[in-house]
Write a protein that holds these residues in place. Sequence first.
Motif, PDB file in Angstrom:
ATOM      1  N   TRP A  28       0.719  -1.195   0.036  1.00 45.81           N
ATOM      2  CA  TRP A  28       0.041  -0.146   0.000  1.00 45.81           C
ATOM      3  C   TRP A  28       0.774   1.295  -0.086  1.00 45.81           C
ATOM      4  O   TRP A  28       0.256   2.346  -0.122  1.00 45.81           O
ATOM      5  N   LEU A  29       2.214   1.358   0.195  1.00 45.21           N
ATOM      6  CA  LEU A  29       2.877   2.387   0.278  1.00 45.21           C
ATOM      7  C   LEU A  29       3.085   3.312  -0.970  1.00 45.21           C
ATOM      8  O   LEU A  29       2.773   4.360  -0.727  1.00 45.21           O
ATOM      9  N   ALA A  30       3.089   2.488  -1.960  1.00 43.40           N
ATOM     10  CA  ALA A  30       3.160   3.447  -3.442  1.00 43.40           C
ATOM     11  C   ALA A  30       2.018   4.151  -3.436  1.00 43.40           C
ATOM     12  O   ALA A  30       1.928   5.212  -3.779  1.00 43.40           O
ATOM     13  N   PRO A  31       0.677   3.626  -3.399  1.00 43.80           N
ATOM     14  CA  PRO A  31      -0.514   4.445  -3.623  1.00 43.80           C
ATOM     15  C   PRO A  31      -0.743   5.511  -2.507  1.00 43.80           C
ATOM     16  O   PRO A  31      -1.159   6.381  -2.787  1.00 43.80           O
ATOM     17  N   GLY A  62      -5.633   2.864   0.199  1.00 50.12           N
ATOM     18  CA  GLY A  62      -4.862   1.489   0.672  1.00 50.12           C
ATOM     19  C   GLY A  62      -5.724   0.449   0.321  1.00 50.12           C
ATOM     20  O   GLY A  62      -5.315  -0.461  -0.120  1.00 50.12           O
ATOM     21  N   LEU A  63      -7.072   0.643   0.546  1.00 50.11           N
ATOM     22  CA  LEU A  63      -8.185  -0.426   0.363  1.00 50.11           C
ATOM     23  C   LEU A  63      -8.189  -0.604  -1.106  1.00 50.11           C
ATOM     24  O   LEU A  63      -8.199  -1.916  -1.332  1.00 50.11           O
ATOM     25  N   VAL A  64      -8.193   0.056  -2.260  1.00 50.69           N
ATOM     26  CA  VAL A  64      -8.206  -0.058  -3.469  1.00 50.69           C
ATOM     27  C   VAL A  64      -7.016  -1.025  -3.500  1.00 50.69           C
ATOM     28  O   VAL A  64      -7.179  -2.005  -4.516  1.00 50.69           O
ATOM     29  N   CYS A  65      -5.920  -0.496  -3.210  1.00 51.34           N
ATOM     30  CA  CYS A  65      -4.609  -1.699  -3.551  1.00 51.34           C
ATOM     31  C   CYS A  65      -4.834  -2.926  -2.934  1.00 51.34           C
ATOM     32  O   CYS A  65      -4.322  -3.933  -3.573  1.00 51.34           O
TER      33      CYS A  65
END
Length: 306
Positions: A28-31, A62-65
């Motif tokens: 999740w870090l990237a998004p 984070g949730l979408v990722c």
Amino acid sequence: MSEATHPNKTPTRPDFATVVELLKPVTWLAPTWAFFCGVVSAGVVPSGWQWLMAAAGVMLAGLVCGTSQAINDWFDRHVDAINEPHRPIPSGRMPGKWGLYIAIICSVLALVIAAILGPIVFAAAVVAVALAWAYSAPPFRLKRNGWISAGVVGLSYEGLPWITGAAIMTAAGAIPDWRIFAAALLYSLGAHGIMVLNDFKAVEGDRQMGLKTVPVQLGTSLAAKVACATMIVPQLVVIGLLLSWDQGWHAVGVSVLLGVQMGLMVKLLKDPKGYAAWYSFVGVTPYILGMLITALAIGSIVGGGA
């Protein structure tokens, strides 16, 4: 001992730790970083309710990722049963169709949160969730072609979260400044190269499974050169735009960071397969720092009413 962990029983539902493992929070870090850059590029200092909106936006990114990870694991469960049997679904720790159910629930939840945050955020979330399903699920299964899949991931991990972050900080219903869209798109294009390098870790397996990743199609040497060029060119365009916007110091900062990346690329190109994972860890840092510098530059323009 719980039903899910009893040695004599097949679990009927996953435990919390297994759900977290399926959603892979480390990815999740990237998004979330791109979302943060979007917030900065809006040129607004959050206050009051905007802090809550920003927090909700981070959760959405984070949730979408995590949703995309669950979708991918579900539709790759048969392949993972051979190559990575320890993962939640093939190991049986995520029994039945729970992997699919979690993917659907997270998709719906992400869209509900996005709808609350505004029309632009909702539109970006719809595109992101649709791409997550199209990437892994038939009949599209975009991941079968490395050129398309790397672009989809780059857009989903960089461009859409960036636009979402800016939209949340922008006046309700307003479309973010065009320079924000330009930066988000350019860094999404650069991320295409990063995603190509990520495919180096499974070249042989992908070839056997018929996945046409860029390294499989071009060979590792040429694919590495293409990946480097794909990362360099958009950043050169960013530098040119920053100069045209009278953001000279920011352009210098991005130029220095690009120079660092190019120095690291020299080592990468000597042994692409051996150093791809190393570059993905070391070389991405100056890339994302350049994203932040660009966001700061745009924020100073937009916030100043330029």
